[in-house]
Scaffold this motif. Sequence first.
Motif, PDB file in Angstrom:
ATOM      1  N   LEU A  18      23.145  78.041  -2.024  1.00  0.00           N
ATOM      2  CA  LEU A  18      24.432  78.718  -1.920  1.00  0.00           C
ATOM      3  C   LEU A  18      24.804  78.708  -0.439  1.00  0.00           C
ATOM      4  CD1 LEU A  18      23.608  81.775  -4.229  1.00  0.00           C
ATOM      5  CD2 LEU A  18      24.455  79.512  -4.881  1.00  0.00           C
ATOM      6  N   ASN A  19      25.808  77.912  -0.084  1.00  0.00           N
ATOM      7  CA  ASN A  19      26.020  77.552   1.311  1.00  0.00           C
ATOM      8  C   ASN A  19      27.283  78.180   1.907  1.00  0.00           C
ATOM      9  OD1 ASN A  19      25.526  76.123   3.751  1.00  0.00           O
ATOM     10  ND2 ASN A  19      26.978  74.545   3.133  1.00  0.00           N
ATOM     11  N   ARG A  20      27.269  79.511   2.017  1.00  0.00           N
ATOM     12  CA  ARG A  20      28.332  80.216   2.749  1.00  0.00           C
ATOM     13  C   ARG A  20      27.683  81.317   3.593  1.00  0.00           C
ATOM     14  NH1 ARG A  20      32.992  82.638  -0.410  1.00  0.00           N
ATOM     15  NH2 ARG A  20      34.337  82.021   1.310  1.00  0.00           N
ATOM     16  N   PRO A  21      26.828  80.937   4.522  1.00  0.00           N
ATOM     17  CA  PRO A  21      26.088  81.961   5.280  1.00  0.00           C
ATOM     18  C   PRO A  21      26.999  82.914   6.046  1.00  0.00           C
ATOM     19  CG  PRO A  21      25.870  79.788   6.307  1.00  0.00           C
ATOM     20  CD  PRO A  21      26.479  79.568   4.958  1.00  0.00           C
ATOM     21  N   GLU A  22      28.175  82.435   6.450  1.00  0.00           N
ATOM     22  CA  GLU A  22      29.101  83.302   7.183  1.00  0.00           C
ATOM     23  C   GLU A  22      29.706  84.375   6.281  1.00  0.00           C
ATOM     24  OE1 GLU A  22      31.616  80.283   5.173  1.00  0.00           O
ATOM     25  OE2 GLU A  22      29.668  80.309   6.176  1.00  0.00           O
ATOM     26  N   ARG A  59      19.852  85.231   5.970  1.00  0.00           N
ATOM     27  CA  ARG A  59      20.260  86.634   5.971  1.00  0.00           C
ATOM     28  C   ARG A  59      20.560  87.151   4.574  1.00  0.00           C
ATOM     29  NH1 ARG A  59      25.210  87.187   8.256  1.00  0.00           N
ATOM     30  NH2 ARG A  59      24.943  89.454   8.350  1.00  0.00           N
ATOM     31  N   ALA A  60      20.851  86.244   3.648  1.00  0.00           N
ATOM     32  CA  ALA A  60      21.243  86.684   2.311  1.00  0.00           C
ATOM     33  C   ALA A  60      20.915  85.614   1.281  1.00  0.00           C
ATOM     34  CB  ALA A  60      22.737  86.996   2.258  1.00  0.00           C
ATOM     35  N   ALA A 103      14.444  82.034  -8.315  1.00  0.00           N
ATOM     36  CA  ALA A 103      15.304  82.584  -7.268  1.00  0.00           C
ATOM     37  C   ALA A 103      14.440  82.886  -6.055  1.00  0.00           C
ATOM     38  CB  ALA A 103      16.005  83.848  -7.747  1.00  0.00           C
ATOM     39  N   MET A 104      14.717  82.215  -4.937  1.00  0.00           N
ATOM     40  CA  MET A 104      14.025  82.480  -3.675  1.00  0.00           C
ATOM     41  C   MET A 104      14.939  83.380  -2.857  1.00  0.00           C
ATOM     42  SD  MET A 104      12.313  79.862  -0.927  1.00  0.00           S
ATOM     43  CE  MET A 104      13.840  79.091  -0.365  1.00  0.00           C
ATOM     44  N   ILE A 105      14.573  84.652  -2.746  1.00  0.00           N
ATOM     45  CA  ILE A 105      15.469  85.678  -2.236  1.00  0.00           C
ATOM     46  C   ILE A 105      15.116  86.041  -0.799  1.00  0.00           C
ATOM     47  CG2 ILE A 105      16.274  88.051  -2.552  1.00  0.00           C
ATOM     48  CD1 ILE A 105      15.450  87.649  -5.576  1.00  0.00           C
ATOM     49  N   THR A 106      16.069  85.809   0.083  1.00  0.00           N
ATOM     50  CA  THR A 106      15.939  86.238   1.470  1.00  0.00           C
ATOM     51  C   THR A 106      17.056  87.230   1.772  1.00  0.00           C
ATOM     52  OG1 THR A 106      17.271  84.348   2.208  1.00  0.00           O
ATOM     53  CG2 THR A 106      14.885  84.088   2.259  1.00  0.00           C
ATOM     54  N   GLY A 107      16.702  88.396   2.240  1.00  0.00           N
ATOM     55  CA  GLY A 107      17.709  89.359   2.650  1.00  0.00           C
ATOM     56  C   GLY A 107      18.524  89.917   1.493  1.00  0.00           C
ATOM     57  N   ARG A 130      16.919  92.943   0.074  1.00  0.00           N
ATOM     58  CA  ARG A 130      17.678  94.156  -0.220  1.00  0.00           C
ATOM     59  C   ARG A 130      18.433  93.949  -1.525  1.00  0.00           C
ATOM     60  NH1 ARG A 130      14.583  95.396   2.882  1.00  0.00           N
ATOM     61  NH2 ARG A 130      14.786  96.516   4.858  1.00  0.00           N
ATOM     62  N   PHE A 131      18.343  94.920  -2.423  1.00  0.00           N
ATOM     63  CA  PHE A 131      18.812  94.741  -3.786  1.00  0.00           C
ATOM     64  C   PHE A 131      19.734  95.890  -4.208  1.00  0.00           C
ATOM     65  CE2 PHE A 131      14.780  92.748  -3.131  1.00  0.00           C
ATOM     66  CZ  PHE A 131      14.857  91.537  -3.788  1.00  0.00           C
ATOM     67  N   GLY A 132      20.630  95.598  -5.136  1.00  0.00           N
ATOM     68  CA  GLY A 132      21.470  96.652  -5.681  1.00  0.00           C
ATOM     69  C   GLY A 132      22.729  96.078  -6.316  1.00  0.00           C
ATOM     70  N   VAL A 133      23.416  96.936  -7.071  1.00  0.00           N
ATOM     71  CA  VAL A 133      24.697  96.579  -7.689  1.00  0.00           C
ATOM     72  C   VAL A 133      25.657  97.745  -7.443  1.00  0.00           C
ATOM     73  CG1 VAL A 133      25.855  95.747  -9.757  1.00  0.00           C
ATOM     74  CG2 VAL A 133      23.411  95.316  -9.467  1.00  0.00           C
ATOM     75  N   PRO A 134      26.172  97.877  -6.214  1.00  0.00           N
ATOM     76  CA  PRO A 134      26.990  99.044  -5.865  1.00  0.00           C
ATOM     77  C   PRO A 134      28.460  98.894  -6.248  1.00  0.00           C
ATOM     78  CG  PRO A 134      26.620  97.703  -3.915  1.00  0.00           C
ATOM     79  CD  PRO A 134      25.865  97.041  -5.043  1.00  0.00           C
ATOM     80  N   VAL A 135      28.730  98.373  -7.443  1.00  0.00           N
ATOM     81  CA  VAL A 135      30.118  98.088  -7.820  1.00  0.00           C
ATOM     82  C   VAL A 135      30.919  99.353  -8.099  1.00  0.00           C
ATOM     83  CG1 VAL A 135      29.646  95.772  -8.688  1.00  0.00           C
ATOM     84  CG2 VAL A 135      29.440  97.741 -10.232  1.00  0.00           C
ATOM     85  N   ASN A 136      30.232 100.461  -8.436  1.00  0.00           N
ATOM     86  CA  ASN A 136      31.008 101.682  -8.702  1.00  0.00           C
ATOM     87  C   ASN A 136      31.654 102.235  -7.434  1.00  0.00           C
ATOM     88  OD1 ASN A 136      28.673 102.664  -7.526  1.00  0.00           O
ATOM     89  ND2 ASN A 136      28.110 104.011  -9.231  1.00  0.00           N
TER      90      ASN A 136
END
Length: 259
Positions: A18-22, A59-60, A103-107, A130-136
């Motif tokens: 997934l190539n949008r690091p910015e 970073r993500a 899934a190789m998860i960084t950040g 760092r994990f979460g679904v803060p959509v509310n």
Amino acid sequence: MTNTIQVAKKDHVATIVLNRPEKMNSLDYDGWIQLDQALRTLSDDDDVRCVVLHGAGGRAFSAGADISEFTTRRQNSEQAYAYGLVTQSAMDALANCRHPTIAMITGVCVGGGLELASVCDLRYSNASGRFGVPVNKLGLVLSYGEMRGLMRLVGPAIAMEIVLEGRVFDADEALDKRLINRIYPDETLGDAVMDIANTIAERAPLVNRWHKKFSRRLLDPAAITPEEWKESYDCFDTEDFRIGYQAFLNKEKPKFTGR
């Protein structure tokens, strides 16, 4: 389309970046379409034996959908529904990929990023995850399709804790909640995950695909049919079975052909 999704293949392991690091590897509309197409192409490729998904930049993993598009593509329920068909198609392509997925998860791995990770077969994080679904906090709801992977992975109680509290939490808590399989130090995650992917790719690919198919089928409460029971034994008719047991008898390392 921009080159949001990058695909590479080495031996039998495919990587999707997934190539949008910015943008913390958030996916825009075109990115979801590219991801969908990439996954369906790889799923059809018999030479592929494992797929690794990760984010660029370190970073993500992904911050999910690009919120900046809300003003142009998700201004109302009708637009959001049409957008959701695109994102759900990509989620389904990942969930239904024939090959084992990692899934190789960084950040940062939040929102739609966590939804993507949740439908992979395996999830490994670095210590900075760092994990979460803060959509509310945005006044947004997870659709049925978006919540499905999370519910299947951690069950209703933990899934509801994640969406109702809306917290972002660390990798240790994610491991405790069984969101991820393992944590690695930041500097060793990449090598560790690729070692796992290569190990999976060395095993009998037909067997890995069957195991993935069976594990998903067992989540369906419908009774297993006689035809499905019989399929459990089709491996005995494969060349890979003959290669595997002969190598075992000869105390050799098998070289599977995928036939």
